[in-house]
Design an enzyme around this catalytic site. Structure first.
Site, PDB file in Angstrom:
ATOM      1  N   CYS A 122       0.824  -1.218   0.000  1.00 45.90           N
ATOM      2  CA  CYS A 122       0.000   0.000   0.000  1.00 45.90           C
ATOM      3  C   CYS A 122       0.853   1.261   0.000  1.00 45.90           C
ATOM      4  CB  CYS A 122      -0.952   0.011   1.180  1.00 45.90           C
ATOM      5  SG  CYS A 122      -2.322   1.113   0.831  1.00 45.90           S
ATOM      6  N   CYS A 124      -0.266   4.043   1.775  1.00 48.48           N
ATOM      7  CA  CYS A 124      -0.683   4.954   2.852  1.00 48.48           C
ATOM      8  C   CYS A 124       0.373   5.178   3.924  1.00 48.48           C
ATOM      9  CB  CYS A 124      -2.002   4.502   3.466  1.00 48.48           C
ATOM     10  SG  CYS A 124      -1.903   2.906   4.279  1.00 48.48           S
ATOM     11  N   CYS A 132      -4.181   5.964   0.185  1.00 50.73           N
ATOM     12  CA  CYS A 132      -3.589   4.772  -0.427  1.00 50.73           C
ATOM     13  C   CYS A 132      -3.253   4.982  -1.899  1.00 50.73           C
ATOM     14  CB  CYS A 132      -4.524   3.584  -0.243  1.00 50.73           C
ATOM     15  SG  CYS A 132      -4.925   3.275   1.478  1.00 50.73           S
ATOM     16  N   LYS A 197     -11.629  -5.715   1.011  1.00 50.02           N
ATOM     17  CA  LYS A 197     -11.145  -4.944   2.151  1.00 50.02           C
ATOM     18  C   LYS A 197     -12.165  -3.860   2.471  1.00 50.02           C
ATOM     19  CE  LYS A 197      -7.221  -2.178   3.643  1.00 50.02           C
ATOM     20  NZ  LYS A 197      -5.861  -1.755   3.289  1.00 50.02           N
ATOM     21  N   ARG A 207      -3.014   2.127  12.417  1.00 51.45           N
ATOM     22  CA  ARG A 207      -2.609   3.442  11.901  1.00 51.45           C
ATOM     23  C   ARG A 207      -1.599   4.098  12.829  1.00 51.45           C
ATOM     24  NH1 ARG A 207      -8.400   4.769   8.992  1.00 51.45           N
ATOM     25  NH2 ARG A 207      -8.174   2.998   7.579  1.00 51.45           N
ATOM     26  N   ARG A 219     -11.382   6.491   3.998  1.00 50.84           N
ATOM     27  CA  ARG A 219     -11.061   5.647   2.845  1.00 50.84           C
ATOM     28  C   ARG A 219     -12.311   5.081   2.165  1.00 50.84           C
ATOM     29  NH1 ARG A 219      -5.868   5.896   4.112  1.00 50.84           N
ATOM     30  NH2 ARG A 219      -4.914   4.803   5.871  1.00 50.84           N
ATOM     31  N   GLU A 235     -15.794  -8.489  -6.157  1.00 53.48           N
ATOM     32  CA  GLU A 235     -14.392  -8.048  -6.051  1.00 53.48           C
ATOM     33  C   GLU A 235     -13.440  -9.244  -6.164  1.00 53.48           C
ATOM     34  OE1 GLU A 235     -12.660  -5.347  -5.834  1.00 53.48           O
ATOM     35  OE2 GLU A 235     -13.937  -3.712  -5.139  1.00 53.48           O
ATOM     36  N   LYS A 250     -10.728  -8.984   4.635  1.00 52.70           N
ATOM     37  CA  LYS A 250     -10.224  -8.177   5.747  1.00 52.70           C
ATOM     38  C   LYS A 250     -11.238  -7.125   6.139  1.00 52.70           C
ATOM     39  CE  LYS A 250      -6.636  -4.886   6.605  1.00 52.70           C
ATOM     40  NZ  LYS A 250      -5.730  -3.963   6.013  1.00 52.70           N
ATOM     41  N   TYR A 315      -1.675 -10.771  14.392  1.00 53.33           N
ATOM     42  CA  TYR A 315      -0.653 -10.302  15.341  1.00 53.33           C
ATOM     43  C   TYR A 315      -0.511 -11.282  16.496  1.00 53.33           C
ATOM     44  CZ  TYR A 315      -1.538  -6.227  12.505  1.00 53.33           C
ATOM     45  OH  TYR A 315      -1.698  -5.409  11.423  1.00 53.33           O
TER      46      TYR A 315
HETATM   47  C1  PBG Z   1      -2.769  -0.393   4.230  1.00 56.68           C
HETATM   48  C2  PBG Z   1      -3.192  -1.333   5.264  1.00 56.68           C
HETATM   49  C3  PBG Z   1      -4.010  -1.120   6.378  1.00 56.68           C
HETATM   50  C4  PBG Z   1      -4.039  -2.321   7.062  1.00 56.68           C
HETATM   51  C5  PBG Z   1      -3.266  -3.228   6.352  1.00 56.68           C
HETATM   52  N1  PBG Z   1      -2.772  -2.608   5.243  1.00 56.68           N
HETATM   53  C6  PBG Z   1      -4.655   0.103   6.895  1.00 56.68           C
HETATM   54  C7  PBG Z   1      -5.743   0.750   6.201  1.00 56.68           C
HETATM   55  O1  PBG Z   1      -6.223   0.325   5.156  1.00 56.68           O
HETATM   56  O2  PBG Z   1      -6.132   1.798   6.707  1.00 56.68           O
HETATM   57  C8  PBG Z   1      -4.760  -2.574   8.357  1.00 56.68           C
HETATM   58  C9  PBG Z   1      -4.237  -3.705   9.137  1.00 56.68           C
HETATM   59  C10 PBG Z   1      -4.697  -3.763  10.529  1.00 56.68           C
HETATM   60  O3  PBG Z   1      -5.555  -3.013  11.010  1.00 56.68           O
HETATM   61  O4  PBG Z   1      -4.167  -4.648  11.217  1.00 56.68           O
HETATM   62  N2  PBG Z   1      -3.753   0.172   3.467  1.00 56.68           N
END
Ligand code: PBG
Length: 330
Positions: A122, A124, A132, A197, A207, A219, A235, A250, A315
């Site tokens: 990404c 971001c 992004c 997503k 973040r 977003r 998608e 996700k 995690y």
């Molecule tokens: C990048 C990205 C994000 C996450 C993974 N890749 C953040 C977002 O889209 O704002 C989130 C992962 C998490 O919350 O563990 N775009």
């Protein structure tokens, strides 16, 4: 007189041995992917305030030690996120020869040849506005962003990534990245698409970890509306047609029906991402003594497998792998 039951499902739950015999879904360390945050600097292991036991690591002994721990627990894959030295409009460190993710990939590649390296693609974390992609007239320009993603994908592959994971929800990102990788001689590098997503509040703690909160707006113009599931199937189908090798849904916990819906419509491997907010809620409740952390984690991850996820980005990976090893030894 009481009518006694003929069918007694409890017979199948009487002992540990029989429960194990009839168990439908298994969770193994090799199903888990550990996310890692890499930062500039030396000898850093900086804990993320909202994510206890998760650290930003410098690309030196700190990263080596973490990779050793991950491997020794039987986890085969890591997902890398880079926190750049400085941010700009296009997020140029994402495709810089000596960017932080590129440094981490090269180091891990040489020291852990059999560790599967997945890099998040990404923008971001790298952009000054925290969106992004490339911002034009106040919103993310899809097609201008594709050019950046193509460049970044080739750069990550050149540094040693096995799997490129575009997470920006840009239309056409998989086809663009596939063509760029093939054109640069990386036909063997796979694409794990963050196909589905959602625009989720569960990303809050991430973040802080990746320093990637958007400076304005949110977003919702590119990530999905949490109310939609048919759109998720669409998608996933688009990304499959564009050449994705693996798909992802996700977040995970509030979206297990989405995992199931996508699972039933694709033959591709499907991953679920147990995101930061899901992690932090468990850690916070456990610290209060309100839940049994270990049991809750194994139950939640098993639920994701049951919903249809082949593998899970979490995690909790290290802690869960350690618990699974302990259970197996009992
Ligand atoms: C990048 C990205 C994000 C996450 C993974 N890749 C953040 C977002 O889209 O704002 C989130 C992962 C998490 O919350 O563990 N775009």
């Amino acid at each position: 007189m009481t009518l006694l039951p003929t069918n007694r499902p409890r017979r199948r739950r009487r002992t540990g041995a029989i429960r194990q015999l009839v168990r439908e879904h298994e969770l193994a360390p090799s199903d888990l992917i550990q996310p890692l945050f890499v930062v500039h600097g030396s000898r850093l292991e900086r804990e993320i305030g909202s994510m206890p036991d998760v650290f930003q690591l410098s690309v030196d002994e700190s990263l080596d030690r973490e990779a050793d721990r991950v491997r020794s627990l039987g986890i085969q894959a890591v997902l890398l996120f880079g926190v750049p030295a400085s941010k700009d409009e296009t997020g140029s460190e994402n495709y810089a020869e000596n960017g932080i993710v590129q440094q981490a990939l090269r180091r891990l590649r040489s020291r852990h040849p059999d560790l599967l390296l997945i890099s998040d693609l990404c923008c971001c974390e790298y952009t000054s506005h925290g969106h992004c992609g490339v911002v034009r007239n106040g919103s993310v320009d899809n097609d201008a962003t594709l050019e950046i993603l193509a460049r970044a994908a080739v750069s990550h592959a050149a540094a040693g990534a096995d799997i490129i994971a575009p997470s920006g929800m840009m239309d056409g990102m998989v086809a663009t990245i596939r063509a760029a990788l093939d054109g640069a001689g990386y036909a063997d590098q796979a694409i794990l698409s963050y196909a589905v997503k959602y625009a989720s509040a569960f990303y809050g703690p991430f973040r802080e970890a990746a320093q990637s909160a958007p400076a304005f707006g949110d977003r919702r113009q590119y990530q999905m509306d949490p109310a939609n599931v048919r759109e998720a199937v669409l998608e996933a189908a688009l990304d499959e047609a564009e050449g994705a090798d693996l798909l992802m849904v996700k977040p995970a916990l509030a979206y297990l029906d989405v995992v199931r819906a996508v699972r039933e419509r694709t033959q591709l491997p499907l991953l679920a991402y147990n995101v930061s907010g899901e992690y932090s809620m468990v850690k916070a409740a456990a610290r209060q003594g309100w839940i049994d952390e270990g049991r809750v984690v194994i139950e939640a991850l098993t639920g994701m497998r049951r919903a249809g996820a082949d593998a899970i980005i979490t995690y909790h990976a290290k802690a869960a792998a350690a618990m699974l090893a302990q259970q197996a030894g009992q």
